[in-house]
Design a protein around this motif. Structure first.
Motif, PDB file in Angstrom:
ATOM      1  N   UNK A 241      -0.760  -1.146   1.642  1.00  0.00           N
ATOM      2  CA  UNK A 241       0.651  -1.397   1.365  1.00  0.00           C
ATOM      3  C   UNK A 241       1.152  -0.579   0.174  1.00  0.00           C
ATOM      4  N   UNK A 242       0.248  -0.259  -0.747  1.00  0.00           N
ATOM      5  CA  UNK A 242       0.661   0.518  -1.925  1.00  0.00           C
ATOM      6  C   UNK A 242       0.741   2.027  -1.661  1.00  0.00           C
ATOM      7  N   UNK A 243       0.524   2.450  -0.417  1.00  0.00           N
ATOM      8  CA  UNK A 243       0.661   3.869  -0.072  1.00  0.00           C
ATOM      9  C   UNK A 243       2.070   4.327  -0.435  1.00  0.00           C
ATOM     10  N   UNK A 244       2.148   5.411  -1.153  1.00  0.00           N
ATOM     11  CA  UNK A 244       3.451   5.918  -1.588  1.00  0.00           C
ATOM     12  C   UNK A 244       4.317   6.259  -0.379  1.00  0.00           C
ATOM     13  N   UNK A 245       5.589   5.869  -0.401  1.00  0.00           N
ATOM     14  CA  UNK A 245       6.488   6.188   0.710  1.00  0.00           C
ATOM     15  C   UNK A 245       6.528   7.682   1.027  1.00  0.00           C
ATOM     16  N   UNK A 246       6.392   8.530   0.008  1.00  0.00           N
ATOM     17  CA  UNK A 246       6.407   9.976   0.260  1.00  0.00           C
ATOM     18  C   UNK A 246       5.168  10.409   1.040  1.00  0.00           C
ATOM     19  N   UNK A 247       4.031   9.757   0.770  1.00  0.00           N
ATOM     20  CA  UNK A 247       2.807  10.082   1.510  1.00  0.00           C
ATOM     21  C   UNK A 247       2.930   9.630   2.962  1.00  0.00           C
TER      22      UNK A 247
END
Length: 148
Positions: A120-126
């Protein structure tokens, strides 16, 4: 991977709620990259034509028609998979862009709903970069490349 067809979408609220529950369990709070893949290559033109027909009707908030045939109908990502699938199936907000499959998916067409899950903490840009890479490979029938 889940299989999805018109019967799953239109069977009624109880069937939809079971599917939504299964999606929530699969995602388990994680971000998801997903793709709708057309099971049978012989159905690609039928799906493309049906989608183009829906775009010509007053079905609002459908994704862009890429005017191409492809094994992939749509590629996307979401932090809340079950909510996003409700939009795509036609059981979510009518004012949110989504496939609204209940409105136009031809009978007898099976779709594979494929997923890849990320913390869930995956960066939105990634997540957006992964979606764009998948879009480049899939060249889907509907939707646009990149974030809003």
């Amino acid at each position: 991977m889940l299989r999805l067809n018109r019967q799953h979408i239109t069977k009624g609220l109880s069937a939809w709620l079971r599917l939504r529950e299964e999606l929530a369990h699969l995602a388990d709070g994680r971000a998801a990259l997903y793709a709708f893949k057309i099971d049978d290559p012989a159905d690609q033109e039928r799906v493309r034509d049906a989608f183009a027909g829906a775009k010509a009707k007053p079905v609002p908030y459908l994704p862009r028609d890429n005017r191409r045939s492809s094994a992939y109908l749509y590629v996307g990502s979401s932090q809340r998979l079950e909510s996003r699938m409700a939009d795509h199936c036609g059981h979510g907000s009518y004012k949110t862009y989504g496939l609204k499959l209940v409105e136009w998916l031809p009978a007898g067409v099976d779709l594979q709903l494929r997923f890849a899950f990320y913390p869930v903490e995956t960066a939105p840009t990634a997540l957006a970069a992964l979606e764009e890479a998948m879009w480049d490979v899939a060249q889907p029938i509907a939707g646009r490349k990149g974030a809003k």
